[in-house]
Motif scaffolding. Structure first.
Motif, PDB file in Angstrom:
ATOM      1  N   ASP A   1     -20.299  13.801  -9.838  1.00  0.00           N
ATOM      2  CA  ASP A   1     -21.205  12.989  -9.024  1.00  0.00           C
ATOM      3  C   ASP A   1     -22.634  13.050  -9.555  1.00  0.00           C
ATOM      4  N   VAL A   2     -22.958  14.101 -10.310  1.00  0.00           N
ATOM      5  CA  VAL A   2     -24.275  14.196 -10.947  1.00  0.00           C
ATOM      6  C   VAL A   2     -24.125  14.060 -12.458  1.00  0.00           C
ATOM      7  N   ALA A   3     -23.020  13.437 -12.880  1.00  0.00           N
ATOM      8  CA  ALA A   3     -22.834  12.921 -14.240  1.00  0.00           C
ATOM      9  C   ALA A   3     -22.761  13.980 -15.320  1.00  0.00           C
ATOM     10  N   PHE A   4     -21.957  15.012 -15.111  1.00  0.00           N
ATOM     11  CA  PHE A   4     -21.649  15.888 -16.233  1.00  0.00           C
ATOM     12  C   PHE A   4     -20.347  16.623 -15.990  1.00  0.00           C
ATOM     13  N   GLU A   5     -19.791  17.134 -17.065  1.00  0.00           N
ATOM     14  CA  GLU A   5     -18.505  17.808 -17.050  1.00  0.00           C
ATOM     15  C   GLU A   5     -18.730  19.308 -17.214  1.00  0.00           C
ATOM     16  N   PRO A   6     -18.272  20.142 -16.273  1.00  0.00           N
ATOM     17  CA  PRO A   6     -18.581  21.576 -16.329  1.00  0.00           C
ATOM     18  C   PRO A   6     -17.710  22.312 -17.329  1.00  0.00           C
ATOM     19  N   SER A   7     -18.243  23.435 -17.824  1.00  0.00           N
ATOM     20  CA  SER A   7     -17.448  24.293 -18.697  1.00  0.00           C
ATOM     21  C   SER A   7     -17.633  25.769 -18.397  1.00  0.00           C
ATOM     22  N   SER A   8     -18.729  26.161 -17.726  1.00  0.00           N
ATOM     23  CA  SER A   8     -18.945  27.582 -17.451  1.00  0.00           C
ATOM     24  C   SER A   8     -19.686  27.755 -16.134  1.00  0.00           C
ATOM     25  N   LEU A   9     -19.605  28.989 -15.590  1.00  0.00           N
ATOM     26  CA  LEU A   9     -20.139  29.303 -14.271  1.00  0.00           C
ATOM     27  C   LEU A   9     -20.932  30.600 -14.311  1.00  0.00           C
ATOM     28  N   ALA A  10     -21.890  30.728 -13.393  1.00  0.00           N
ATOM     29  CA  ALA A  10     -22.592  31.988 -13.173  1.00  0.00           C
ATOM     30  C   ALA A  10     -22.913  32.090 -11.691  1.00  0.00           C
ATOM     31  N   ALA A  11     -22.720  33.279 -11.111  1.00  0.00           N
ATOM     32  CA  ALA A  11     -22.925  33.467  -9.675  1.00  0.00           C
ATOM     33  C   ALA A  11     -24.026  34.483  -9.424  1.00  0.00           C
ATOM     34  N   GLY A  12     -24.755  34.290  -8.327  1.00  0.00           N
ATOM     35  CA  GLY A  12     -25.804  35.211  -7.892  1.00  0.00           C
ATOM     36  C   GLY A  12     -26.565  34.593  -6.741  1.00  0.00           C
ATOM     37  N   ASP A  13     -27.454  35.380  -6.128  1.00  0.00           N
ATOM     38  CA  ASP A  13     -28.216  34.905  -4.974  1.00  0.00           C
ATOM     39  C   ASP A  13     -29.575  34.413  -5.445  1.00  0.00           C
ATOM     40  N   VAL A  14     -29.710  33.104  -5.630  1.00  0.00           N
ATOM     41  CA  VAL A  14     -30.949  32.526  -6.135  1.00  0.00           C
ATOM     42  C   VAL A  14     -32.007  32.403  -5.040  1.00  0.00           C
ATOM     43  N   ASP A  15     -31.629  31.906  -3.868  1.00  0.00           N
ATOM     44  CA  ASP A  15     -32.622  31.610  -2.833  1.00  0.00           C
ATOM     45  C   ASP A  15     -32.920  32.792  -1.922  1.00  0.00           C
ATOM     46  N   GLY A  16     -32.266  33.942  -2.148  1.00  0.00           N
ATOM     47  CA  GLY A  16     -32.602  35.150  -1.412  1.00  0.00           C
ATOM     48  C   GLY A  16     -32.118  35.185   0.012  1.00  0.00           C
ATOM     49  N   ASP A  17     -31.084  34.389   0.344  1.00  0.00           N
ATOM     50  CA  ASP A  17     -30.586  34.370   1.722  1.00  0.00           C
ATOM     51  C   ASP A  17     -29.419  35.322   1.934  1.00  0.00           C
ATOM     52  N   GLY A  18     -29.069  36.103   0.905  1.00  0.00           N
ATOM     53  CA  GLY A  18     -27.978  37.047   1.027  1.00  0.00           C
ATOM     54  C   GLY A  18     -26.601  36.458   0.804  1.00  0.00           C
ATOM     55  N   VAL A  19     -26.534  35.188   0.446  1.00  0.00           N
ATOM     56  CA  VAL A  19     -25.275  34.497   0.195  1.00  0.00           C
ATOM     57  C   VAL A  19     -25.243  34.047  -1.260  1.00  0.00           C
ATOM     58  N   GLY A  20     -24.083  34.141  -1.900  1.00  0.00           N
ATOM     59  CA  GLY A  20     -23.977  33.790  -3.302  1.00  0.00           C
ATOM     60  C   GLY A  20     -24.181  32.308  -3.564  1.00  0.00           C
ATOM     61  N   ASP A  21     -24.856  32.011  -4.673  1.00  0.00           N
ATOM     62  CA  ASP A  21     -25.020  30.652  -5.167  1.00  0.00           C
ATOM     63  C   ASP A  21     -24.284  30.544  -6.500  1.00  0.00           C
ATOM     64  N   LEU A  22     -24.017  29.316  -6.931  1.00  0.00           N
ATOM     65  CA  LEU A  22     -23.202  29.106  -8.120  1.00  0.00           C
ATOM     66  C   LEU A  22     -23.904  28.149  -9.070  1.00  0.00           C
ATOM     67  N   ALA A  23     -24.206  28.640 -10.276  1.00  0.00           N
ATOM     68  CA  ALA A  23     -24.718  27.770 -11.340  1.00  0.00           C
ATOM     69  C   ALA A  23     -23.536  27.214 -12.107  1.00  0.00           C
ATOM     70  N   VAL A  24     -23.465  25.891 -12.199  1.00  0.00           N
ATOM     71  CA  VAL A  24     -22.391  25.208 -12.918  1.00  0.00           C
ATOM     72  C   VAL A  24     -23.009  24.570 -14.152  1.00  0.00           C
ATOM     73  N   MET A  25     -22.472  24.901 -15.323  1.00  0.00           N
ATOM     74  CA  MET A  25     -23.044  24.451 -16.587  1.00  0.00           C
ATOM     75  C   MET A  25     -22.015  23.699 -17.392  1.00  0.00           C
ATOM     76  N   GLY A  26     -22.468  22.695 -18.125  1.00  0.00           N
ATOM     77  CA  GLY A  26     -21.553  21.903 -18.915  1.00  0.00           C
ATOM     78  C   GLY A  26     -22.289  20.958 -19.825  1.00  0.00           C
ATOM     79  N   TYR A  27     -21.763  19.743 -19.982  1.00  0.00           N
ATOM     80  CA  TYR A  27     -22.348  18.821 -20.938  1.00  0.00           C
ATOM     81  C   TYR A  27     -22.080  17.395 -20.494  1.00  0.00           C
ATOM     82  N   SER A  28     -22.939  16.518 -20.944  1.00  0.00           N
ATOM     83  CA  SER A  28     -22.738  15.093 -20.753  1.00  0.00           C
ATOM     84  C   SER A  28     -23.094  14.413 -22.067  1.00  0.00           C
ATOM     85  N   ALA A  29     -22.409  13.350 -22.372  1.00  0.00           N
ATOM     86  CA  ALA A  29     -22.573  12.694 -23.661  1.00  0.00           C
ATOM     87  C   ALA A  29     -23.740  11.716 -23.619  1.00  0.00           C
TER      88      ALA A  29
END
Length: 482
Positions: free
Chosen positions: A218-246
């Motif tokens: 929906d945001v125009a890219f195809e994922p290939s890897s992930l990283a998890a951690g609490d970015v916003d500091g609310d105590g709940v895990g967030d997910l970075a989704v990384m990939g590529y678009s042509a």
């Protein structure tokens, strides 16, 4: 871009790794102190740290290993020693070992069933299923007093999964909804989701809640890897989704942050750490850690490009209460003041990244794979350690290790690729992160199949040391699971 299974070693150049026999290990690992609070991996619950390796690309004489394998090396008072290799033909493990299953392509250790034993989540993005080939699978190998034993498949809803491809290409584990139970995120190219999040708590019959889809197309890219951690500091895990678009004559490396919460994920805007020419098979990997200890996780992304004057970089996006900042960012290379090494066109700086507190000062540090690093005139590979501090990651105090470093066994080789994958974790259970480095060497092993080595370097108050470093292998594979 066509859907292709990801190999963590296929970042700049291709390599093949196989399981073979032999293990060279010395050293002693103490039991954990109750005061360290360090996260460790202990598959058999004996109080000593264990390590896991994946060999997704396997050749050789043993058909049970054709589809890939996982090797656990168990710690004891005498150090790492006992070794267990598991494939899809092992007793109690679901599935059948078949050529190019890529079992062991991705690994995440975590105590999913909360029984006190670390379990191992294993991705197999090439597993064939009738009538759709290459759909993939995710398997949990369960920890027990006897070590890893038996397995359970974790699958999204069948009706939403008919057209899936390469499920399990990469994995991440965190509590993404704040209910106190760990969840498992897995890349999967499917009609309804590009990432599936399977909800914990888990039992040996599988997940307990309905899977949650994340649709990055929906945001125009195809994922290939992930990283998890609490970015916003609310105590709940967030997910970075990384990939590529042509794009025309180039590849755009793209990422998006999916912020977790009790009501599901909130997908942020896509951003582009790199746009330009890259080598075929290039992917970016990331790590989330609070490098400046401001209460918000930061995303470090490795970009191992290798064209003309480019040798790769690490881009850092610092966390805020509302997600990742696009204004407070930095780019680190071997040209950054204090970072040892020389920028060279095919270094592949950023071939892998991993975060952990090496010196015990409370600030996470970042290990950066440089698997094309020139050593004695050949691209043998290396690892840089960047230090965290109150201003974030800095070059000051950075370290560089190669096979030419004193007390690291082995000679630099053009086929060595030392630093292809890196992991920081507390192997010695002293409260400091230690470094595991893969070297997916193609040297011939004792069973006449390719090798695959790993090295362990130790965390100290001064940083990493190669003193008494360990050589593990050959035959451990190319994917590190700690």
């Amino acid at each position: 871009m066509p859907n292709q299974p990801l190999r963590r070693t296929l970042l700049c150049v291709a390599t093949v790794v196989a399981v073979s026999s032999g293990l060279l290990i010395t050293g002693s690992f103490p039991r954990a102190s109750a005061s360290t609070g360090a996260s460790v991996v202990d598959f058999n619950g004996d109080g000593y740290s264990d390590v896991a390796f994946g060999a997704p690309d396997v050749v050789g004489d043993d058909p049970s290993l054709y589809g890939g394998s996982v090797t656990a090396v168990y710690g004891s008072a005498d150090g790492l020693g006992e070794r267990q290799t598991i494939s899809q033909d092992s007793e109690g493990v679901p599935g059948t070992a078949e050529y190019d299953n890529a079992f062991g392509q991705s690994l995440e250790p975590a105590d999913l069933d909360r029984d006190g034993f670390t379990d191992l989540v294993v991705g197999s993005p090439g597993v064939p299923h009738d009538p759709q080939g290459g759909r993939g699978s995710v398997t949990v190998l369960w920890g027990s007093p006897d070590g890893l034993s038996g397995g359970t498949l974790l699958s999204p809803p069948e009706e939403s999964f008919d057209e899936a491809r390469h499920y399990g290409q990469d994995l991440a584990v965190a509590d993404f909804d704040g209910d106190g139970a760990l969840d498992v995120a897995a890349v999967a190219y499917a009609d309804d989701a590009d990432v599936w999040v399977l909800k914990g708590p888990f039992t040996r019959t599988g997940a307990s809640g309905a899977p949650v889809p994340i649709k990055t197309s929906d945001v125009a890219f195809e994922p290939s890897s992930l990283a998890a951690g609490d970015v916003d500091g609310d105590g709940v895990g967030d997910l970075a989704v990384m990939g590529y678009s042509a794009a025309t004559n180039q590849l755009v490396l793209t990422a998006v942050l999916a912020e977790g919460g009790p009501s599901g994920f909130t997908l942020g805007d896509a951003f582009h750490p790199y746009s330009g020419r890259v080598a075929e098979g290039t992917h970016m990997f990331g790590a989330i850690a609070d490098f400046d200890r401001d209460g918000h996780g930061d995303l470090a992304v490795g970009l191992p490009v290798k064209y003309t004057d480019e040798s790769g970089s690490v881009n850092v996006y610092y966390g805020t209460g509302s997600g990742l900042s696009m204004t407070r960012t930095q780019t680190l290379t071997q040209d950054t003041p204090g970072v040892p090494g020389t920028v060279e066109a095919e270094d592949c700086f950023g071939s892998d990244v991993s975060a952990g507190d090496v010196d015990g000062d409370g600030f996470p540090d970042l290990a950066v794979g440089v698997k094309g690093e020139m050593v004695d005139g050949i691209g043998a590979g290396g690892v840089n350690l960047l230090r965290g501090g109150s201003s974030g990651l800095v070059g000051e105090g950075a370290q560089l290790f190669t096979q030419a470093t004193s007390e690291i066994d082995g000679d630099p080789e053009t086929t060595g690729l030392f630093g292809a994958t890196v992991r920081l974790g507390d192997v010695t259970r002293d409260g400091r992160a230690d470094l595991l480095v893969s070297d997916p060497s193609v040297d011939i092993g004792p069973d006449s199949s390719p090798g695959g080595y790993a090295y362990a370097l130790w965390g100290t108050s001064e940083g990493l040391t190669a003193h008494d470093s360990l050589l593990l292998g050959p035959g451990l594979g190319s994917v590190l699971g700690n």
